[in-house]
Motif scaffolding. Structure first.
Motif, PDB file in Angstrom:
ATOM      1  N   VAL A 204       1.733   0.169  12.409  1.00 18.55           N
ATOM      2  CA  VAL A 204       0.574   0.760  13.072  1.00 18.55           C
ATOM      3  C   VAL A 204      -0.641   0.551  12.171  1.00 18.55           C
ATOM      4  O   VAL A 204      -0.623   0.937  11.006  1.00 18.55           O
ATOM      5  CB  VAL A 204       0.781   2.266  13.331  1.00 18.55           C
ATOM      6  CG1 VAL A 204      -0.442   2.854  14.029  1.00 18.55           C
ATOM      7  CG2 VAL A 204       2.037   2.504  14.173  1.00 18.55           C
ATOM      8  N   PHE A 205      -1.684  -0.054  12.722  1.00 19.89           N
ATOM      9  CA  PHE A 205      -2.908  -0.298  11.950  1.00 19.89           C
ATOM     10  C   PHE A 205      -3.808   0.922  12.102  1.00 19.89           C
ATOM     11  O   PHE A 205      -4.688   0.974  12.963  1.00 19.89           O
ATOM     12  CB  PHE A 205      -3.594  -1.572  12.458  1.00 19.89           C
ATOM     13  CG  PHE A 205      -4.637  -2.110  11.521  1.00 19.89           C
ATOM     14  CD1 PHE A 205      -4.380  -2.216  10.160  1.00 19.89           C
ATOM     15  CD2 PHE A 205      -5.865  -2.523  11.992  1.00 19.89           C
ATOM     16  CE1 PHE A 205      -5.326  -2.728   9.289  1.00 19.89           C
ATOM     17  CE2 PHE A 205      -6.829  -3.040  11.131  1.00 19.89           C
ATOM     18  CZ  PHE A 205      -6.554  -3.136   9.775  1.00 19.89           C
ATOM     19  N   THR A 206      -3.587   1.934  11.260  1.00 24.39           N
ATOM     20  CA  THR A 206      -4.303   3.208  11.366  1.00 24.39           C
ATOM     21  C   THR A 206      -5.739   3.091  10.864  1.00 24.39           C
ATOM     22  O   THR A 206      -6.103   2.126  10.196  1.00 24.39           O
ATOM     23  CB  THR A 206      -3.577   4.294  10.551  1.00 24.39           C
ATOM     24  OG1 THR A 206      -3.608   3.912   9.164  1.00 24.39           O
ATOM     25  CG2 THR A 206      -2.135   4.448  10.997  1.00 24.39           C
ATOM     26  N   LYS A 207      -6.548   4.103  11.163  1.00 28.63           N
ATOM     27  CA  LYS A 207      -7.926   4.135  10.686  1.00 28.63           C
ATOM     28  C   LYS A 207      -7.972   4.151   9.160  1.00 28.63           C
ATOM     29  O   LYS A 207      -8.854   3.544   8.556  1.00 28.63           O
ATOM     30  CB  LYS A 207      -8.651   5.354  11.247  1.00 28.63           C
ATOM     31  CG  LYS A 207      -8.903   5.292  12.754  1.00 28.63           C
ATOM     32  CD  LYS A 207      -9.656   6.528  13.225  1.00 28.63           C
ATOM     33  CE  LYS A 207      -9.920   6.462  14.729  1.00 28.63           C
ATOM     34  NZ  LYS A 207     -10.634   7.676  15.201  1.00 28.63           N
ATOM     35  N   ASP A 208      -7.011   4.865   8.542  1.00 32.54           N
ATOM     36  CA  ASP A 208      -6.961   4.921   7.079  1.00 32.54           C
ATOM     37  C   ASP A 208      -6.740   3.539   6.482  1.00 32.54           C
ATOM     38  O   ASP A 208      -7.425   3.128   5.537  1.00 32.54           O
ATOM     39  CB  ASP A 208      -5.847   5.865   6.618  1.00 32.54           C
ATOM     40  CG  ASP A 208      -6.026   7.273   7.136  1.00 32.54           C
ATOM     41  OD1 ASP A 208      -6.964   7.942   6.681  1.00 32.54           O
ATOM     42  OD2 ASP A 208      -5.244   7.696   7.996  1.00 32.54           O
ATOM     43  N   LEU A 209      -5.785   2.802   7.049  1.00 30.47           N
ATOM     44  CA  LEU A 209      -5.472   1.466   6.552  1.00 30.47           C
ATOM     45  C   LEU A 209      -6.622   0.504   6.849  1.00 30.47           C
ATOM     46  O   LEU A 209      -6.995  -0.324   6.002  1.00 30.47           O
ATOM     47  CB  LEU A 209      -4.173   0.953   7.174  1.00 30.47           C
ATOM     48  CG  LEU A 209      -3.679  -0.425   6.740  1.00 30.47           C
ATOM     49  CD1 LEU A 209      -3.551  -0.498   5.224  1.00 30.47           C
ATOM     50  CD2 LEU A 209      -2.343  -0.742   7.398  1.00 30.47           C
ATOM     51  N   MET A 210      -7.186   0.604   8.046  1.00 29.39           N
ATOM     52  CA  MET A 210      -8.317  -0.247   8.418  1.00 29.39           C
ATOM     53  C   MET A 210      -9.484  -0.053   7.442  1.00 29.39           C
ATOM     54  O   MET A 210     -10.122  -1.025   7.021  1.00 29.39           O
ATOM     55  CB  MET A 210      -8.767   0.085   9.847  1.00 29.39           C
ATOM     56  CG  MET A 210      -9.868  -0.813  10.382  1.00 29.39           C
ATOM     57  SD  MET A 210     -10.459  -0.260  12.018  1.00 29.39           S
ATOM     58  CE  MET A 210      -8.916  -0.214  12.926  1.00 29.39           C
ATOM     59  N   LYS A 211      -9.747   1.198   7.087  1.00 28.71           N
ATOM     60  CA  LYS A 211     -10.844   1.494   6.163  1.00 28.71           C
ATOM     61  C   LYS A 211     -10.594   0.861   4.800  1.00 28.71           C
ATOM     62  O   LYS A 211     -11.512   0.265   4.201  1.00 28.71           O
ATOM     63  CB  LYS A 211     -10.997   3.004   6.022  1.00 28.71           C
ATOM     64  CG  LYS A 211     -12.122   3.428   5.080  1.00 28.71           C
ATOM     65  CD  LYS A 211     -12.214   4.944   4.966  1.00 28.71           C
ATOM     66  CE  LYS A 211     -13.304   5.354   3.980  1.00 28.71           C
ATOM     67  NZ  LYS A 211     -13.376   6.832   3.833  1.00 28.71           N
ATOM     68  N   LYS A 212      -9.355   0.969   4.282  1.00 25.72           N
ATOM     69  CA  LYS A 212      -9.043   0.401   2.971  1.00 25.72           C
ATOM     70  C   LYS A 212      -9.125  -1.121   2.983  1.00 25.72           C
ATOM     71  O   LYS A 212      -9.589  -1.741   2.007  1.00 25.72           O
ATOM     72  CB  LYS A 212      -7.651   0.855   2.522  1.00 25.72           C
ATOM     73  CG  LYS A 212      -7.525   2.350   2.260  1.00 25.72           C
ATOM     74  CD  LYS A 212      -8.436   2.804   1.135  1.00 25.72           C
ATOM     75  CE  LYS A 212      -8.239   4.293   0.856  1.00 25.72           C
ATOM     76  NZ  LYS A 212      -9.182   4.799  -0.167  1.00 25.72           N
ATOM     77  N   VAL A 213      -8.691  -1.739   4.083  1.00 26.62           N
ATOM     78  CA  VAL A 213      -8.776  -3.202   4.190  1.00 26.62           C
ATOM     79  C   VAL A 213     -10.234  -3.636   4.233  1.00 26.62           C
ATOM     80  O   VAL A 213     -10.631  -4.595   3.566  1.00 26.62           O
ATOM     81  CB  VAL A 213      -8.017  -3.703   5.439  1.00 26.62           C
ATOM     82  CG1 VAL A 213      -8.307  -5.188   5.691  1.00 26.62           C
ATOM     83  CG2 VAL A 213      -6.514  -3.497   5.263  1.00 26.62           C
ATOM     84  N   ASP A 214     -11.051  -2.922   5.013  1.00 22.41           N
ATOM     85  CA  ASP A 214     -12.484  -3.241   5.083  1.00 22.41           C
ATOM     86  C   ASP A 214     -13.147  -3.095   3.717  1.00 22.41           C
ATOM     87  O   ASP A 214     -13.950  -3.943   3.303  1.00 22.41           O
ATOM     88  CB  ASP A 214     -13.178  -2.326   6.091  1.00 22.41           C
ATOM     89  CG  ASP A 214     -12.853  -2.692   7.531  1.00 22.41           C
ATOM     90  OD1 ASP A 214     -12.373  -3.823   7.755  1.00 22.41           O
ATOM     91  OD2 ASP A 214     -13.063  -1.851   8.425  1.00 22.41           O
TER      92      ASP A 214
END
Length: 240
Positions: A204-214
């Motif tokens: 699951v590509f969560t908001k938390d993970l998306m933020k860290k990748v960005d």
């Protein structure tokens, strides 16, 4: 403080330790052996109930590498804090959010998980978010490293957010991360985080993970621009 199963502690041969309501219960088989030297139970003589509880928890931590922690509610026992180890031993204590014992366990879990990440080799990793207050890590049968992060109603706890950042920086360094949807129905859903030969599966590509990748990719862009500017300056100084 009453301890049921003290002989199992003396032998360091047990399955579960439960510390609850002023009683310590130790479950496991007894070995037909003779204890040599001073036993653990002898070290508890003269200690207060709180000192005994702390000593038992410290004893568990001394001989186990932690790979699982979870806060769960039971109709019988109420809210309890579960601590698992790679040797499949389990410690269960009252879930007092303010207790130093729980804080010590959490610090140890964080340290053990960091050691596992930095000292294990794998071609594939997976990072997933539980929709509960449970955190764990392990090596799969295929030899991949899998990390499951705890989640609260407001998002990742601070210790999980810090680990996620360490995880991404360790795996990808200063390389840009591509997010690729997983289209193979035979595999888990979600996305793959890819850079070169490095691959991380996220169900699951969560908001938390998306933020860290960005954040990671923005840092990579910044580093790339700095290198380009430094190269231009060097070429200018050399007369090109």
């Amino acid at each position: 403080m009453r301890i049921e199963g003290i002989r199992q502690l003396d032998q360091n041969f047990y399955d579960t330790i439960v510390v609850r309501n002023g009683i310590i219960k130790v479950n496991g088989k007894l070995l037909d052996t003779v204890t040599l030297g001073n036993s653990f139970s002898e070290s508890l003589r003269g200690k207060s109930d709180e000192e005994i509880k702390d000593a038992v928890i410290e004893y568990f931590l001394r001989y186990n590498r932690l790979n699982f922690i979870s806060s769960e509610f039971s109709r019988i026992n109420g809210l309890m804090f579960y601590v698992g180890s790679q040797s499949e031993k389990l410690l269960i204590i009252d879930n007092d959010e303010m207790s130093e014992s729980k804080a010590k366990i959490l610090r140890r879990y964080i340290s053990d998980r960091d050691d596992f990440l930095y000292n294990s080799c794998a071609s594939t990793y997976s990072i997933n978010t539980n929709y509960s207050n449970s955190s764990s890590y392990n090596t799969t049968r295929e030899g991949n490293l899998r990390f499951n992060l705890a989640r609260e109603s407001t998002g990742l706890p601070q210790y999980e957010s810090e680990f996620l950042e360490k995880f991404i920086n360790y795996i990808f360094g200063d390389e840009y991360i591509k997010v690729i949807p997983r289209g193979n129905k035979e595999l888990e859903d979600g996305v793959e985080l890819v850079s070169g030969e490095k691959r991380v599966i996220a169900r699951v590509f969560t908001k938390d993970l998306m933020k860290k990748v960005d954040e990671h990719n923005k840092k990579c862009d910044f580093i790339k621009k700095e290198k380009e500017e430094a190269m231009k300056l060097q070429l200018k100084m050399e007369g090109f």
